[in-house]
Design a protein around this motif. Structure first.
Motif, PDB file in Angstrom:
ATOM      1  N   GLY A 172      35.507  39.383  29.028  1.00  0.00           N
ATOM      2  CA  GLY A 172      36.859  39.809  29.719  1.00  0.00           C
ATOM      3  C   GLY A 172      37.901  39.665  30.536  1.00  0.00           C
ATOM      4  N   GLY A 173      39.182  40.575  31.287  1.00  0.00           N
ATOM      5  CA  GLY A 173      39.947  39.893  32.177  1.00  0.00           C
ATOM      6  C   GLY A 173      40.935  40.846  31.623  1.00  0.00           C
ATOM      7  N   GLU A 174      41.302  41.336  30.639  1.00  0.00           N
ATOM      8  CA  GLU A 174      42.531  41.745  30.044  1.00  0.00           C
ATOM      9  C   GLU A 174      43.623  41.538  31.081  1.00  0.00           C
ATOM     10  OE1 GLU A 174      42.563  45.666  27.639  1.00  0.00           O
ATOM     11  OE2 GLU A 174      44.235  45.136  26.873  1.00  0.00           O
ATOM     12  N   LYS A 175      43.602  42.624  32.219  1.00  0.00           N
ATOM     13  CA  LYS A 175      44.894  42.777  33.228  1.00  0.00           C
ATOM     14  C   LYS A 175      45.427  40.930  33.935  1.00  0.00           C
ATOM     15  CE  LYS A 175      42.456  41.583  37.360  1.00  0.00           C
ATOM     16  NZ  LYS A 175      41.935  42.055  39.103  1.00  0.00           N
ATOM     17  N   HIS A 176      44.512  40.164  32.991  1.00  0.00           N
ATOM     18  CA  HIS A 176      45.195  39.260  33.813  1.00  0.00           C
ATOM     19  C   HIS A 176      46.652  38.410  32.577  1.00  0.00           C
ATOM     20  CE1 HIS A 176      42.905  38.488  36.776  1.00  0.00           C
ATOM     21  NE2 HIS A 176      41.544  38.260  36.013  1.00  0.00           N
ATOM     22  N   PHE A 177      46.043  39.158  31.884  1.00  0.00           N
ATOM     23  CA  PHE A 177      47.297  38.941  30.507  1.00  0.00           C
ATOM     24  C   PHE A 177      48.145  40.796  29.978  1.00  0.00           C
ATOM     25  CE2 PHE A 177      45.548  35.569  27.840  1.00  0.00           C
ATOM     26  CZ  PHE A 177      44.243  36.344  28.752  1.00  0.00           C
ATOM     27  N   ILE A 178      48.759  41.378  30.282  1.00  0.00           N
ATOM     28  CA  ILE A 178      49.144  42.609  30.542  1.00  0.00           C
ATOM     29  C   ILE A 178      50.026  43.616  32.767  1.00  0.00           C
ATOM     30  CG2 ILE A 178      48.212  43.118  28.692  1.00  0.00           C
ATOM     31  CD1 ILE A 178      46.272  45.525  29.820  1.00  0.00           C
ATOM     32  N   LYS A 179      48.779  42.758  33.313  1.00  0.00           N
ATOM     33  CA  LYS A 179      49.415  43.489  34.460  1.00  0.00           C
ATOM     34  C   LYS A 179      49.054  41.694  35.329  1.00  0.00           C
ATOM     35  CE  LYS A 179      48.573  46.882  38.328  1.00  0.00           C
ATOM     36  NZ  LYS A 179      47.529  46.633  39.381  1.00  0.00           N
TER      37      LYS A 179
END
Ligand SMILES: [Zn+2]
Length: 362
Positions: A172-179
Motif C-alpha cells: 500500500g501507500g501510493e500517496k507517498h509517491f504521488i501526493k
C-alpha cells in the motif's frame, strides 16, 4: 580442386558451428550455474511472538504450515538503545546486519548507511521483490531499500524506492509517491516501471519492473475488509522471479499482526497471522519445487505481551490477554527450510539473520 575447396569450406563451416555451439553451451552452463545459486525468501510476521503463532494455530483448527519446518531457532530482538525494539531497528538488523537506534532505517547508531542484503543481491545480478500488507514505505520493507535516520520520512523513503533496483512490489501507500511536498509524481517518474491496479494485470504484465499499489493509504485489516492477497500475491511474484535466469531475494511481510497487537485485538492478530500462514504454505511449495532456495520465516519482535490464558479444548478456541499496548523484548522464533537452513538453529541476535542469509549470496 573443387573437392579441395569444398573440404576447406566444410572445415570452416564445422569449425564455425563448433565454435558457436560451444559458446552457446558455455552460456547455458553459466545460466544453469546461476540458476543453481540460492534464492532467498525472507518472511516476517510483524509483531508475532510465540503466543500469536500458537493462538493462530489453534484458531486455524490446530494446524499450521509452520509444522513442516525442521529447523527452528530463536532471535534476540533488542536494538542499540533499547531492550524493546521497534520495527525500524529490528528490520535494519535483519536487512543490514547492524544494531541501530529505534526508528532508524538502513543506518547504524552513528547514522552511517549500510547496504541491505537486497541491495547486495541486486549488485550481484539477482532480481528482487517485496510483498507486504502495510504501505510499501513502512519500516520493515523500507529497511531493505532505504537509508534514513527516521522511519517517519515516508516521502524520502518512497523516493529511495523509486531509485532502487527492486524489480517487483505489492503493497500500500501510493500517496507517498504521488501526493508529495516536492510536487513530484514518482509513479510518472519511474519510467522503467509498469504500475498495475489488480493482480490479473500484475500476472499478465511482461514488464521488467512491476509495482502494484493495493491502497492509497495504509491497507485496511482483513477484519475491516482487505481482500486476502498475501498468499496469491506471493505466488504471482514467485512466478515472475522464477521465470528469470538469475536468483532472487524476496521479502514477504505480514505487516498487520503488529497492528492487532497494538490495538489489543485478538481477532485482528489471529486473522492476520492465519493469512500469513497461508503465504508460508505457498513459499514451502516453492521450496519443494525449487530446492535451490532458502526460506526463513520469523518476526521482528513481539507486540502486545500476549498470553493465552484460557480456552476451549474441544473447539480449539483460545482466549488471551495482552499485557501492553506496545512491543515486548521476548525472543521470537525463526523457522528455516532449504539451502543453508541448518545455520538458523540456536539462539542469536537479530543481526545474525543477515549474516546467515549472506552465507548463501555468491
Ligand atoms: Zn514490527
Amino acid at each position: 580442386m573443387r573437392l579441395f575447396f569444398f573440404t576447406i569450406y566444410f572445415t570452416f563451416y564445422s569449425l564455425n558451428l563448433c565454435f558457436s555451439q560451444s559458446i552457446k553451451l558455455e552460456m547455458q552452463k553459466l545460466k544453469k550455474e546461476n540458476k543453481k545459486s540460492t534464492n532467498i525468501i525472507l518472511m516476517i510476521a510483524d509483531g508475532a511472538g510465540l503466543s500469536q503463532i500458537t493462538a493462530a494455530i489453534y484458531k486455524n483448527g490446530n494446524k499450521s504450515n509452520l509444522e513442516n519446518f525442521e529447523v527452528v531457532g530463536l532471535q534476540k530482538t533488542h536494538s542499540a538503545n533499547s531492550l524493546i525494539t521497534d520495527s525500524a531497528a529490528s528490520g535494519t538488523a535483519m536487512a543490514c546486519g547492524t544494531k541501530t537506534l529505534n526508528g532508524a532505517i538502513g543506518v547504524d547508531a552513528k547514522n552511517r548507511s549500510y547496504e541491505s542484503i537486497l541491495k547486495i543481491c541486486e549488485k550481484k545480478g539477482y532480481n528482487s521483490g517485496m510483498i507486504v500488507t502495510s504501505s510499501i514505505v513502512h519500516a520493515t520493507p523500507a529497511s531493505f531499500y532505504a537509508n534514513v535516520p527516521s522511519r517517519a520520512e515516508y516521502q524520502e523513503i518512497a523516493y529511495q524506492l523509486s531509485k532502487s533496483e527492486v524489480d517487483f512490489f505489492i503493497g500500500g501507500g501510493e500517496k507517498h509517491f504521488i501526493k508529495r511536498n516536492d510536487n513530484k509524481n514518482l509513479v510518472n517518474e519511474m519510467k522503467d516501471w509498469e504500475f498495475v491496479s489488480n493482480l490479473d494485470q500484475f500476472n499478465s504484465s511482461t514488464s521488467q519492473k512491476v509495482g502494484y499499489f493495493i491502497s492509497y493509504e495504509e491497507p485496511p485489516s482483513l477484519i475491516e475488509g482487505r481482500k486476502p492477497l498475501l498468499d496469491i500475491g506471493l505466488n504471482s511474484i514467485l512466478k515472475k522471479l522464477n521465470s528469470r535466469d538469475e536468483p532472487f531475494f524476496l521479502l514477504v511481510e505480514g505487516s498487520q499482526v503488529d497492528w492487532g497487537g497494538h490495538d489489543n485485538d485478538f481477532e485482528f492478530v489471529t486473522s492476520e497471522y492465519i493469512e500469513f500462514d497461508r503465504a508460508i504454505g505457498v513459499a514451502l511449495k516453492f521450496v519443494d519445487e525449487n530446492p535451490n532456495t532458502l526460506l526463513v520465516v520469523t518476526a521482528d519482535h513481539e507486540t502486545g505481551g500476549l498470553g493465552i490464558t484460557s480456552g476451549n479444548i474441544r473447539k480449539f478456541n483460545p482466549r488471551a490477554r495482552f499485557s501492553t499496548k506496545g512491543h515486548t523484548a521476548t525472543m521470537v522464533p525463526v523457522f528455516s527450510k532449504g539451502v543453508g537452513s541448518s545455520e538458523f538453529s540456536g539462539i542469536y541476535d537479530n543481526t545474525e539473520i543477515f549474516y546467515k542469509m549472506m552465507l548463501q549470496v555468491k
